[in-house]
Design a protein around this motif. Structure first.
Motif, short mmCIF file in Angstrom:
data_model
loop_
_atom_site.label_atom_id
_atom_site.label_comp_id
_atom_site.label_asym_id
_atom_site.label_seq_id
_atom_site.Cartn_x
_atom_site.Cartn_y
_atom_site.Cartn_z
N ARG A 21 28.14 20.29 92.75
CA ARG A 21 28.26 19.02 92.03
C ARG A 21 29.43 18.25 92.61
NH1 ARG A 21 27.16 19.43 85.75
NH2 ARG A 21 26.66 17.29 86.19
N LEU A 46 25.28 5.36 82.50
CA LEU A 46 26.10 6.55 82.74
C LEU A 46 26.11 7.46 81.51
CD1 LEU A 46 29.15 5.04 84.66
CD2 LEU A 46 27.32 6.47 85.61
N GLN A 47 26.17 6.87 80.34
CA GLN A 47 26.14 7.66 79.11
C GLN A 47 24.81 8.42 79.00
OE1 GLN A 47 26.96 4.56 76.26
NE2 GLN A 47 29.14 5.07 76.17
N GLU A 50 24.77 11.28 81.41
CA GLU A 50 25.66 12.34 80.94
C GLU A 50 25.01 13.13 79.80
OE1 GLU A 50 30.39 12.82 80.58
OE2 GLU A 50 29.57 11.14 79.45
N ARG A 51 24.37 12.44 78.89
CA ARG A 51 23.65 13.12 77.80
C ARG A 51 22.57 14.06 78.33
NH1 ARG A 51 23.94 8.15 75.20
NH2 ARG A 51 21.86 7.60 75.91
N GLY A 53 22.72 15.64 81.02
CA GLY A 53 23.34 16.70 81.82
C GLY A 53 23.27 16.47 83.31
N GLN A 54 22.93 15.24 83.72
CA GLN A 54 22.81 14.93 85.14
C GLN A 54 24.16 14.69 85.81
OE1 GLN A 54 19.79 15.06 86.73
NE2 GLN A 54 19.09 15.82 84.75
N ILE A 55 25.11 14.16 85.02
CA ILE A 55 26.44 13.87 85.56
C ILE A 55 27.49 14.28 84.54
CG2 ILE A 55 25.61 11.89 86.93
CD1 ILE A 55 27.00 10.09 84.80
N THR A 56 28.71 14.36 85.01
CA THR A 56 29.88 14.54 84.16
C THR A 56 30.86 13.44 84.55
OG1 THR A 56 29.56 16.93 84.13
CG2 THR A 56 31.73 16.10 83.47
N ARG A 57 31.28 12.69 83.57
CA ARG A 57 32.24 11.62 83.86
C ARG A 57 33.65 12.09 83.58
NH1 ARG A 57 30.75 6.58 80.55
NH2 ARG A 57 30.45 8.11 78.93
N SER A 58 34.58 11.57 84.36
CA SER A 58 35.99 11.82 84.10
C SER A 58 36.75 10.57 84.49
CB SER A 58 36.49 13.03 84.88
OG SER A 58 36.43 12.78 86.26
#
Length: 62
Positions: A21, A46-47, A50-51, A53-58
């Motif tokens: 990732r 993006l939200q 993220e919901r 599980g495709q990405i993680t935001r930071s």
């Protein structure tokens, strides 16, 4: 916008192919401009990613 994220991730994997990732250092505006999306639309997409599980935001405030 999702296609842009995939292209950026693929480019990042080339630098470190073992990273499952890759981290992409990009702003919401960076994503919205080439896709012709408002910042609010980018945030919404993006939200959703993220919901799913495709990405993680930071956030990295510099």
């Amino acid at each position: 916008m999702t296609r842009l994220l995939v292209r950026l991730a693929d480019a990042r994997k080339t630098k470190n192919p073992e990273d499952p990732r890759p981290e992409i250092d990009v702003t919401q505006n960076d994503l919205g401009q080439p896709s012709n999306l408002s910042r609010a639309s980018v945030v919404s997409k993006l939200q959703a990613l993220e919901r799913e599980g495709q990405i993680t935001r930071s956030y990295d405030y510099k």
